[in-house]
Every structure is written in C-alpha cells, then in structure tokens.
Design a protein around this motif. Structure first.
Motif, PDB file in Angstrom:
ATOM      1  N   ILE B  11       0.863  -1.176   0.000  1.00  0.00           N
ATOM      2  CA  ILE B  11       0.000   0.000   0.000  1.00  0.00           C
ATOM      3  C   ILE B  11       0.895   1.220   0.000  1.00  0.00           C
ATOM      4  O   ILE B  11       1.872   1.288   0.744  1.00  0.00           O
ATOM      5  N   ASN B  12       0.566   2.159  -0.859  1.00  0.00           N
ATOM      6  CA  ASN B  12       1.391   3.367  -1.040  1.00  0.00           C
ATOM      7  C   ASN B  12       2.876   3.024  -1.140  1.00  0.00           C
ATOM      8  O   ASN B  12       3.719   3.683  -0.538  1.00  0.00           O
ATOM      9  N   GLY B  37      -1.055  -4.498  13.225  1.00  0.00           N
ATOM     10  CA  GLY B  37      -0.229  -4.048  12.102  1.00  0.00           C
ATOM     11  C   GLY B  37       0.470  -5.170  11.363  1.00  0.00           C
ATOM     12  O   GLY B  37       1.286  -4.916  10.463  1.00  0.00           O
ATOM     13  N   GLY B  39      -0.788  -7.271   9.270  1.00  0.00           N
ATOM     14  CA  GLY B  39      -1.262  -7.395   7.896  1.00  0.00           C
ATOM     15  C   GLY B  39      -2.537  -8.218   7.754  1.00  0.00           C
ATOM     16  O   GLY B  39      -2.917  -8.621   6.653  1.00  0.00           O
ATOM     17  N   SER B  41      -5.834  -7.333   8.293  1.00  0.00           N
ATOM     18  CA  SER B  41      -6.867  -6.637   7.516  1.00  0.00           C
ATOM     19  C   SER B  41      -6.417  -6.451   6.074  1.00  0.00           C
ATOM     20  O   SER B  41      -7.239  -6.458   5.148  1.00  0.00           O
ATOM     21  N   GLU B 171     -12.194  -9.147  12.875  1.00  0.00           N
ATOM     22  CA  GLU B 171     -12.447  -8.643  14.234  1.00  0.00           C
ATOM     23  C   GLU B 171     -13.918  -8.322  14.462  1.00  0.00           C
ATOM     24  O   GLU B 171     -14.268  -7.276  14.990  1.00  0.00           O
TER      25      GLU B 171
HETATM   26  N1  LIG Z   1      -3.394   3.476   3.702  1.00  0.00           N
HETATM   27  C1  LIG Z   1      -2.265   3.047   4.297  1.00  0.00           C
HETATM   28  N2  LIG Z   1      -1.117   3.737   4.106  1.00  0.00           N
HETATM   29  C2  LIG Z   1       0.028   3.310   4.715  1.00  0.00           C
HETATM   30  N3  LIG Z   1       0.095   2.244   5.490  1.00  0.00           N
HETATM   31  C3  LIG Z   1      -1.023   1.528   5.688  1.00  0.00           C
HETATM   32  C4  LIG Z   1      -2.257   1.892   5.111  1.00  0.00           C
HETATM   33  N4  LIG Z   1      -3.188   0.995   5.474  1.00  0.00           N
HETATM   34  C5  LIG Z   1      -2.564   0.106   6.270  1.00  0.00           C
HETATM   35  N5  LIG Z   1      -1.252   0.414   6.406  1.00  0.00           N
HETATM   36  C6  LIG Z   1      -0.244  -0.277   7.227  1.00  0.00           C
HETATM   37  O1  LIG Z   1      -0.227  -1.620   6.897  1.00  0.00           O
HETATM   38  C7  LIG Z   1       0.110  -2.391   8.032  1.00  0.00           C
HETATM   39  C8  LIG Z   1      -0.849  -3.552   8.164  1.00  0.00           C
HETATM   40  O2  LIG Z   1      -2.139  -3.050   8.504  1.00  0.00           O
HETATM   41  P1  LIG Z   1      -3.380  -4.002   8.753  1.00  0.00           P
HETATM   42  O3  LIG Z   1      -4.564  -3.154   8.890  1.00  0.00           O
HETATM   43  O4  LIG Z   1      -3.406  -5.056   7.720  1.00  0.00           O
HETATM   44  O5  LIG Z   1      -2.986  -4.639  10.167  1.00  0.00           O
HETATM   45  P2  LIG Z   1      -3.811  -5.647  11.063  1.00  0.00           P
HETATM   46  O6  LIG Z   1      -2.986  -6.870  11.162  1.00  0.00           O
HETATM   47  O7  LIG Z   1      -5.187  -5.807  10.562  1.00  0.00           O
HETATM   48  O8  LIG Z   1      -3.801  -4.882  12.455  1.00  0.00           O
HETATM   49  P3  LIG Z   1      -4.920  -4.737  13.599  1.00  0.00           P
HETATM   50  O9  LIG Z   1      -4.772  -5.947  14.443  1.00  0.00           O
HETATM   51  O10 LIG Z   1      -4.506  -3.531  14.338  1.00  0.00           O
HETATM   52  O11 LIG Z   1      -6.241  -4.629  12.947  1.00  0.00           O
HETATM   53  C9  LIG Z   1       0.116  -1.444   9.216  1.00  0.00           C
HETATM   54  O12 LIG Z   1       1.447  -1.121   9.530  1.00  0.00           O
HETATM   55  C10 LIG Z   1      -0.607  -0.238   8.693  1.00  0.00           C
HETATM   56  O13 LIG Z   1      -0.146   0.943   9.305  1.00  0.00           O
END
Ligand SMILES: Nc1ncnc2c1ncn2[C@@H]1O[C@H](COP(=O)(O)OP(=O)(O)OP(=O)(O)O)[C@@H](O)[C@H]1O
Ligand SMILES: [Mg+2]
Lengths: 478, 250
Positions: B11-12, B37, B39, B41, B171
């Motif tokens: 992403i980005n 964080g 990954g 989601s 979640e």
């Molecule tokens: N739009 C974005 N721009 C930059 N980084 C992003 C963006 N969206 C997500 N990230 C980064 O991607 C990484 C993974 O995020 P993700 O939401 O998949 O985590 P997660 O495992 O679901 O966490 P959580 O348990 O907190 O829900 C994180 O470091 C987050 O900051």
C-alpha cells in the motif's frame, strides 16, 4: 485511482441527442425591431401583443447581461441566432394532422401524444422549437372549465386573461433575459384553473429544441383561482450539437386564496460533451406569487442538463398565512456550470417558506446555490428554514453556497444550514464488496442523498428522475 | 476452495504482505491471529479486491478461478464476503434498498431473476431473527448512527442474507458485548455447512470458544509464521506474541 472510478461513472452518453428530420420554417438570424414584428406577424398576434413585445425589446436594448452569478459565460452573439423556428406543419391541431415525424419524436422521448397511449392521468402540451405541436386531453379538461393550451392559442382565445396576468409577476424590466424573452418569446403553455376546481390530472409541458442555431424562448403562465389545485410538470431535452444553444424562458404562476400549485421540473437540456463542447445555455426566470391568504406554491426541480444554468424559481408570499417550498437537486458533471437557487419574499403575516437544495458536482463542474430570503416589515411571524447540501464526486469540481438574508421584521425566524460531503472510496468499496458495481453504487448513494427532493415529484417522474441522476453521473466516481 | 500462494502486496509503495501462503478447504474454519499491524486486515482487503492495495507477486485461486483477475463486485458475487473491521456509513441509502440491490446483483450474476418482494421480505425477516437484529436498524440508512456493536451485528446480518461460500470476519468480535458476541457467533455457526468456509480474524481466544477453528494461524510481518489447532490460540492468549517473534527472528 479515485479519479479512474470517477471517470468510469461519469462517462455515459446523452440519450436524447438525436435530431428530427423535418421541414422547418426558420427565420434568418439576427435581432432587431423588424424581427420582433416578423415573429408577431407569423403568430398572427393582435396589436397589443406586438406593442408589448416592442416595449420589451426597446428596454432590452438598454440592458446588460447580469454578471453577478458564479458562472463563466462565453460571449453570446445575439445577432447570430435565429429567433423563430417552427415545424412546417404549423399550429396545434387534431392528431391525424400532426406530422408523423413529430409524433415519432415525442414517442422516442417517452411522451406519446395519442391520448389512448398517453401516460395515465397526464395531459401534455408538446412544444417543438418555437411552437406547440399538440396538447392532449384538452377537451376532458375543458369540461371542468380548466384551460390548458398553448400560449399562442391563449393569446387568441383568452386575451383578457393573458392581458390581466402576463408580466404581473415578471415584468419586462425584471432582468436582461426576461426582457429578451418578452420581446421574442415563441410559445409555451397557459393554464387556468377556475375557482374551486381540483385539476384531475397532472398537466405537463414538454419542450424540445430541434432546429439548429435557434434560440428557444418559451413562456408559461399558470393561474390558480381561489380554492383550486393543480400539479404541473415541465420536461425538456435537446439534440446533441457542437454549437451552444440559447434558451431563455419565463414562467409565471399566480396562486389565489386557498389555492395550491405544485410545479415540478425535470430539466435535461443537452449538457455539452465531455470536453465541454456544445450544450444549452439555460437562463430562466421563474417566479410565482401567493396572492391570496392560505395559498401555497411549491417548486421542485431536478436539474441535470444544460452547459450553463442560471435559474432561481422564486415566490412572493403576499397573502397572509401563505407558504412556499423550493426543493432542488442540481447535478453538474464534466464542464457544466450551474448557479441556481431561489428567492423567498415574505410580505404577508405568518408566511412560511422552506428551502431544500441538494447540489451534486462531478468532473470539473461548478455548482452554486444562491438564495435570498427577504422578510418585509409587515411580515409578522414569517418563518423560513433553508438547508443547502453539497455532495462532491472527485476533487476537481466545485460547490458553492451563497445565502442572502434580509430580515426587516423582528418577529421573523430565518434559519440556514449547509453541509458539504463527499462520496468516499470506502463507501464505494463497501458496496462493491456486497456485489454492487461502482456505477450502481454511485447511483444508490446519489439517489439516497437526493431522496427527499425526488419524493416530492409525481410518482411517474420520480422513477425517471432517479435514472436520470444515475445516467448523468455515469463514469464519475470512486 | 481458496489457495493463496506466496502473496506479496503493497500500500502506497510499502510492502505489507511478504509472501503469504494459505489453503482453505470447504467446511473449514481458519482463525488468523497476530499482533497489530501484522497485515491481517490487509489480507482481507487484498482478497476482496480493495483497489488501495497493489499485489506485486503471488497468486490466489478461488473455486479454480484466478481471483486477482476479478473486480471486487465479481469476487463478492463469486461468494466472498467480508465482515469489515470498520464498516462504513452510507447516509441516505436504506438497509432495505441496499440489501435488495446486493441480492439482485448476485442473482443477476448467476443468471437468476430479481427476487420477488415477498421472498425478499421473508428472507429479511428470517435472517434478522438469526442474528436477533432490531427491526429499527434495518429501516435506517446503512450503518448510519449505528453503535459499534450494531455495525458488527449488521455485518453478520448481511452475511446471512448473501449466504457466501467464503466468509472473512475481520475482528467481528471487537465492540460486541458479551450477549451479542454469543448471538453473533451462534448466527455464524448456524450458517456453517460442509460447503462453505470461514476465516476468522481475531485477537481474542474468547470468540474461538464459540466459533471453534480447525486451524489457527499466526500472521506476523506479512507472513503466516505458525499454524496449529485451537490450542495454539490458548497458548497465544497465555504467552502473547514475543515467543513467536523470537522464533521467527532466530
Ligand atoms: N493506507 C495506508 N497507508 C500506509 N500504510 C497503511 C495503510 N493501510 C494500512 N497500512 C499499514 O499496513 C500495516 C498492516 O495493517 P493491517 O490493517 O493489515 O494490520 P492488522 O494486522 O489488521 O492490524 P490490527 O490488528 O490492528 O487490525 C500497518 O502497519 C498499517 O499501518
Ligand atoms: Mg485489522
């Protein structure tokens, strides 16, 4: 990527862009007193009508185009336009005499003129270029004393009513476009509902521009006498042309004691192409007066077409306890520009007005709401509530709100609220994840946003209007 | 039904998924856990085709089709459903209108006629009962002004309506009170059969007491670094993630 999706959703084509191949009586371009005389002669008008036109024309010569609107209007050369065009088979007549090409045209637009096929419960006055082609259900309505005919016919058969009410709400000196219209107007509709009569069907006028390089200047006059009711709908389309076309109409409505008029518009003039080429310039003066006590006027408009829209359906609340409503959805896409809103002039006691404006902008368009609420010194307990919402699709378009308030009576309550929102990528993706395509998602969200206004339209047209909103925005969001 | 091989996604321009591999078969329930964080989601977003994410490497097949080739709405209509971690509000669009549109899109995709009004209302009633959803909620705009828990319940209601073959619950338990958690979990269990599968993303063992997983995976730094049975969840609850991190980094 937002841009990509935006792009996809707003790229639909204008589906009314066809032209009708019909022999047209069209006068040479240019505007001067002789042209005004020629128009009047072609319409075989009485002397008083010609005098009225000439007076308006002379006044127009002293006027300038208004410049206060938030619009970029290219210079219009009023000498390069033809001011009268009529299908050769002139004048309203019985159906078998109407040119089949014309019938076909209106059928294609979804407006059948054969009464047995007509939309149930709707009488139609069909206007092509400068003349009325056919008015349906005239006889049925006449039984109740209702007059529904073309403006030209009214001048001929009901000169007393025309002389009494024409220009009583919009004087020839009102503004630049009103003066122009008063000088060269071609046709339009006239409605008179007698005392105590509830009009049994929707009345509607359908305007169609066909001829090239012509201006369309129609006039509508509606008079609702005491204790009467009518619901009226106006629709309009034009062919796809590279040149801009000028449209400057006047609508006047007079509502007497205890009477009610509902006026709805679905404006879908050709908006120009995606690069901003062509399209109709729509400069319209619409105004009504709630003359008697307890009278009621409501304006509902769905504005999706035109390259430029300049339009402020207004109401003078003169009678005590009278009320007025203005419900508007204005959509602009690509290079369209709209400066639209309303004026509510409270003169009588206990007068109420309600304004609900929903702007939707996409592409590189500009969409402005401009509204005035004025409360006169004698308007005890006047009440206004205005709500102006803007919805943005993308970040290259503009939405602007210009509310003006002049309150000269301290018992009045005037309220204004405004919001701006955006369709977010997250909303679109949420819909996508439920199996809904981006286009449908935009349609769903936009229609949801405009719902309160669409609900005010007569049933048959609400559905059409919903589709229209979606089509107008096709190719526009993400 | 789902095969993810060596999936990388950005992403980005920032790499979030770094070679993730996972296979899900019909009838299975997979739990995915992992630190904030990691990954989780992102995986859900990539599987459902969120255009904010870019897949740079790897493959995903779903019922034998190349999932990455399909538009988000096609994936949905193929039977993938995501219960969002943060459901969005859509003002002005009624739940009824939204659900009917979604159902009819799905039917169109499968060459079926639109659902009749009576069938639709019956379906709505049945599924509302399943998740004990308040009538008032379905007469409102999509998620507008819903509480956190109501939004989550609404996600499962939609899942019940659309009857997906693969559900991803991101979640869904967070924000639900104790009773709601049980009700929603029961709803999920009732929808479970031998032909569909569920991926449950959660931080808490508690949900897994109700929705009992066949596999528990730990997603860490964009990869699945450990897989076990339901006991792994208990172990994580007890010990946290530090020992996993040490294992990975060792
Ligand atoms: N739009 C974005 N721009 C930059 N980084 C992003 C963006 N969206 C997500 N990230 C980064 O991607 C990484 C993974 O995020 P993700 O939401 O998949 O985590 P997660 O495992 O679901 O966490 P959580 O348990 O907190 O829900 C994180 O470091 C987050 O900051
Ligand atoms: Mg997450």
């Amino acid at each position: 990527m937002a841009e990509n999706i935006l792009h996809e959703v707003t790229q639909a084509d204008y589906k009314y862009g066809f032209t009708t191949d019909i022999e047209t009586d069209i006068i040479p371009i240019g505007l001067n007193e002789d042209v005004v005389r020629l128009i009047s002669a072609k319409k075989k008008e009485p002397e008083w009508m010609l005098e009225y036109r000439l007076k308006a024309f002379r006044h127009w010569l002293t006027m300038k185009m208004p410049e206060w609107a938030h619009l970029k209007i290219p210079e219009i050369n009023y000498q390069s336009i033809s001011y009268y065009a009529a299908p050769r088979t002139n004048g309203p007549k019985s159906l078998d005499e109407v040119d089949p090409e014309l019938l076909k045209t209106f059928n294609k637009l979804g407006i059948p003129l054969e009464e047995q096929m007509a939309l149930s419960g709707i009488a139609v006055d069909a206007v092509m270029d400068s003349v009325s082609v056919k008015t349906t259900f005239k006889e049925t309505l006449a039984e109740k004393g209702i007059i529904f005919c073309s403006f030209s016919e009214a001048v001929e058969h009901h000169p007393d009513l025309i002389q009494k009410y024409m220009a009583s709400v919009v004087p020839i000196t009102d503004n630049f476009f009103a003066a122009l219209n008063s000088a060269v107007f071609s046709d339009g509709s006239f409605v008179y509902i007698p005392k105590g009569v509830r009009c049994p069907m929707e009345l509607s006028t359908y305007f169609r521009i066909n001829a090239i390089n012509t201006g369309q200047f129609e006039r509508t006059l509606i008079v609702a006498d005491e204790d009467s009711y009518v619901s009226y709908l106006e629709g309009c389309t034009a062919p796809t042309r590279d040149e801009n076309q000028l449209h400057a109409a006047i609508v006047e409505i007079i509502v007497m004691k205890n009477a009610e008029v509902k006026y709805s518009t679905v404006q879908n003039w050709y908006p120009g192409d995606k690069e901003g080429k062509g399209g109709v310039y729509n400069f319209v003066t619409k105004r009504g007066i709630c003359k008697g006590e307890n009278s009621k006027l409501s304006w509902t408009q769905v504005e999706t077409g035109s390259a430029i829209t300049w339009k402020y359906p207004s109401c003078i609340l003169q009678g005590d306890n009278s009320s007025a409503e203005f419900y508007s959805v204005a959509v602009t896409n690509h290079h369209q520009q709209a400066d639209t809103g309303t004026k509510m002039i409270h003169l009588g006691k206990n007068t109420r007005s309600h304004i609900l404006s929903k702007g939707i902008s996409a592409g590189v368009s500009n969409n402005s709401y401009r509204g005035l609420v004025r409360v006169g010194v004698n308007a005890e307990n006047a009440r206004n509530y205005s709500q102006c919402d803007s919805l943005l699709l993308g970040d290259k378009c503009g939405a602007h709100t210009f509310p003006y308030m002049e309150v000269n009576n301290e018992t009045a309550i005037v309220e204004h609220e405004a919001t701006t929102s955006k369709i977010s990528e997250d909303q679109i993706f949420y819909c996508n994840q439920r199996g809904i395509s981006t286009e449908d998602a935009v349609g769903l969200i936009v229609n949801g946003y405009a719902k309160e206004v669409l609900n005010k339209l007569p049933m048959e047209f609400a559905v059409e209007a919903q589709k229209l909103l979606q089509i107008t925005l096709e190719g526009s969001v993400g | 039904m789902l095969q993810i091989k060596n999936l990388h996604a950005n992403i980005n321009g920032k790499e979030i998924l770094k070679g993730l591999t996972l296979t899900v078969k019909p009838g299975e329930i997979h739990a995915i856990m992992g630190p904030n964080g990691a990954g989780k989601s992102t995986l859900a977003s990539v599987l459902t085709g969120n255009p904010a994410f870019e897949v740079t490497h790897g493959s995903v097949s779903f019922h034998g089709k190349d999932l990455l080739e399909l538009a988000p709405e096609q994936r949905a209509n193929e039977g993938i459903f995501l219960s969002f971690q943060y459901p969005v509000e859509i003002p002005g669009v009624s739940m009824v209108n939204f659900m009917r549109t979604a159902i009819n899109e799905q039917r169109k995709y499968r060459n079926q006629d639109p659902i009749s009004a009576t069938d639709f209302l019956r379906l709505m009633r049945e599924k509302k009962e399943l998740v004990e959803m308040d009538n008032k909620l379905t007469s409102r705009s999509v998620n507008e002004g819903f509480s956190g828990g109501e939004k989550k319940r609404n996600e499962i209601f939609q899942m019940a309506m659309l009857n997906p073959s693969l559900s991803i619950l991101d979640e869904t338990d967070s924000g639900l009170d104790i009773d709601a958690l049980r009700i929603v979990a029961n709803g999920v269990n009732k929808l479970k059969n031998a032909d569909n599968a569920t991926i449950v993303i959660t931080h808490y063992q508690r949900l897994l007491d109700y929705i009992v997983p066949d596999f528990v995976h730990v997603l860490y730094d964009g990869r699945i670094v450990k897989t076990g049975d339901k006991n792994l969840a208990l172990e994580l609850e007890d010990k946290g993630y530090d020992w996993i991190k040490q294992e990975v980094e060792a």
